[in-house]
Design a protein around this motif. Structure first.
Motif, PDB file in Angstrom:
ATOM      1  N   THR A   1       0.835  -1.193   0.000  1.00  0.00           N
ATOM      2  CA  THR A   1       0.000   0.000   0.000  1.00  0.00           C
ATOM      3  C   THR A   1       0.873   1.248   0.000  1.00  0.00           C
ATOM      4  N   ARG A   2       0.589   2.163  -0.936  1.00  0.00           N
ATOM      5  CA  ARG A   2       1.355   3.396  -1.019  1.00  0.00           C
ATOM      6  C   ARG A   2       0.584   4.583  -0.473  1.00  0.00           C
ATOM      7  N   GLY A   3      -0.745   4.592  -0.652  1.00  0.00           N
ATOM      8  CA  GLY A   3      -1.507   5.732  -0.172  1.00  0.00           C
ATOM      9  C   GLY A   3      -2.997   5.547  -0.369  1.00  0.00           C
ATOM     10  N   PHE A   4      -3.731   6.591   0.012  1.00  0.00           N
ATOM     11  CA  PHE A   4      -5.187   6.550  -0.064  1.00  0.00           C
ATOM     12  C   PHE A   4      -5.698   7.838  -0.694  1.00  0.00           C
TER      13      PHE A   4
ATOM     14  N   THR B   1       0.202  11.186   5.411  1.00  0.00           N
ATOM     15  CA  THR B   1       0.954  12.368   5.018  1.00  0.00           C
ATOM     16  C   THR B   1       0.264  12.961   3.797  1.00  0.00           C
ATOM     17  N   ARG B   2      -0.287  14.143   3.950  1.00  0.00           N
ATOM     18  CA  ARG B   2      -1.102  14.742   2.892  1.00  0.00           C
ATOM     19  C   ARG B   2      -0.222  15.241   1.763  1.00  0.00           C
ATOM     20  N   ILE B   3      -0.567  14.848   0.537  1.00  0.00           N
ATOM     21  CA  ILE B   3       0.151  15.320  -0.647  1.00  0.00           C
ATOM     22  C   ILE B   3      -0.548  16.535  -1.220  1.00  0.00           C
ATOM     23  N   GLY B   4      -1.866  16.446  -1.374  1.00  0.00           N
ATOM     24  CA  GLY B   4      -2.599  17.594  -1.889  1.00  0.00           C
ATOM     25  C   GLY B   4      -3.984  17.219  -2.384  1.00  0.00           C
ATOM     26  N   GLU B   5      -4.699  18.230  -2.892  1.00  0.00           N
ATOM     27  CA  GLU B   5      -6.024  18.032  -3.472  1.00  0.00           C
ATOM     28  C   GLU B   5      -5.906  18.141  -4.985  1.00  0.00           C
TER      29      GLU B   5
ATOM     30  N   ASP C   1      -8.508  14.106  -2.371  1.00  0.00           N
ATOM     31  CA  ASP C   1      -7.450  14.357  -1.393  1.00  0.00           C
ATOM     32  C   ASP C   1      -6.534  13.138  -1.354  1.00  0.00           C
ATOM     33  N   ALA C   2      -5.270  13.339  -1.726  1.00  0.00           N
ATOM     34  CA  ALA C   2      -4.298  12.237  -1.779  1.00  0.00           C
ATOM     35  C   ALA C   2      -3.427  12.259  -0.528  1.00  0.00           C
ATOM     36  N   ARG C   3      -3.268  11.081   0.098  1.00  0.00           N
ATOM     37  CA  ARG C   3      -2.440  10.948   1.295  1.00  0.00           C
ATOM     38  C   ARG C   3      -1.578   9.712   1.185  1.00  0.00           C
ATOM     39  N   LEU C   4      -0.329   9.845   1.643  1.00  0.00           N
ATOM     40  CA  LEU C   4       0.571   8.698   1.696  1.00  0.00           C
ATOM     41  C   LEU C   4       0.288   7.889   2.948  1.00  0.00           C
ATOM     42  N   ARG C   5       0.661   6.640   2.915  1.00  0.00           N
ATOM     43  CA  ARG C   5       0.503   5.761   4.070  1.00  0.00           C
ATOM     44  C   ARG C   5       1.341   6.289   5.225  1.00  0.00           C
ATOM     45  N   HIS C   6       0.849   6.077   6.440  1.00  0.00           N
ATOM     46  CA  HIS C   6       1.523   6.559   7.637  1.00  0.00           C
ATOM     47  C   HIS C   6       1.574   5.428   8.644  1.00  0.00           C
TER      48      HIS C   6
ATOM     49  N   ALA D   1       0.188  11.381  -8.406  1.00  0.00           N
ATOM     50  CA  ALA D   1       0.930  12.079  -7.342  1.00  0.00           C
ATOM     51  C   ALA D   1       1.397  11.098  -6.271  1.00  0.00           C
ATOM     52  N   ILE D   2       0.550  10.139  -5.910  1.00  0.00           N
ATOM     53  CA  ILE D   2       0.938   9.143  -4.911  1.00  0.00           C
ATOM     54  C   ILE D   2       2.071   8.270  -5.441  1.00  0.00           C
ATOM     55  N   LEU D   3       1.985   7.876  -6.717  1.00  0.00           N
ATOM     56  CA  LEU D   3       3.031   7.027  -7.297  1.00  0.00           C
ATOM     57  C   LEU D   3       4.339   7.781  -7.487  1.00  0.00           C
TER      58      LEU D   3
END
Length: 132
Positions: A46-49, A74-78, A62-67, A88-90
């Motif tokens: 899993t890389r993010g949600f 960890t919020r990447i952005g909207e 809203d893209a977030r990385l796994r924590h 963006a997650i990849l």
């Protein structure tokens, strides 16, 4: 070179290898987990949600990385489009490849260093005992 510097160099190499593998690997999958909620994974990890949110009548993602804390990320952005949020997650390098959370919590102290700290504290507690 200290143990921390060795660990950091190893982590940087591992992150670079993982980022190169993710960039060349097309096995990224997006799993629909429910209404407005997706999980992005690469090669089974899993890389993010991505969460669909509504802002002033407009749909955004809203893209977030796994924590380490599952309820947090960890919020990447909207993003306006789901594909851009997945991209963006990849594009972000994975942060938890080979990382040992327990070792981070101990501040990289060896058993001998921990024993020395304990002994020093014990001696400090007894230092001024008979003065006064």
């Amino acid at each position: 070179m200290t143990e921390f510097e060795q660990w950091r160099a190893k982590r940087e190499r591992t992150d670079a290898q993982a980022a190169a593998a993710a960039a060349s690997d097309d096995s990224a999958t997006v799993t629909d987990l429910g209404p407005g909620f997706w999980m992005v994974s690469v090669a089974g990890a899993t890389r993010g949600f991505i969460v669909q949110i509504e802002v002033r009548g407009e749909t955004r993602y809203d893209a977030r990385l796994r924590h380490m804390n599952p309820g947090q990320g960890t919020r990447i952005g909207e993003y306006w489009e789901l594909e851009k949020a997945v991209t963006a997650i990849l594009a972000e390098p994975p942060r938890f490849v080979g990382r040992d959370p327990f070792r981070e919590l101990t501040n990289y102290a060896s058993r001998d260093q921990m024993r020395e700290r304990t002994e020093r504290k014990r001696l400090q507690r007894r230092a001024g005992r008979f003065l006064g």
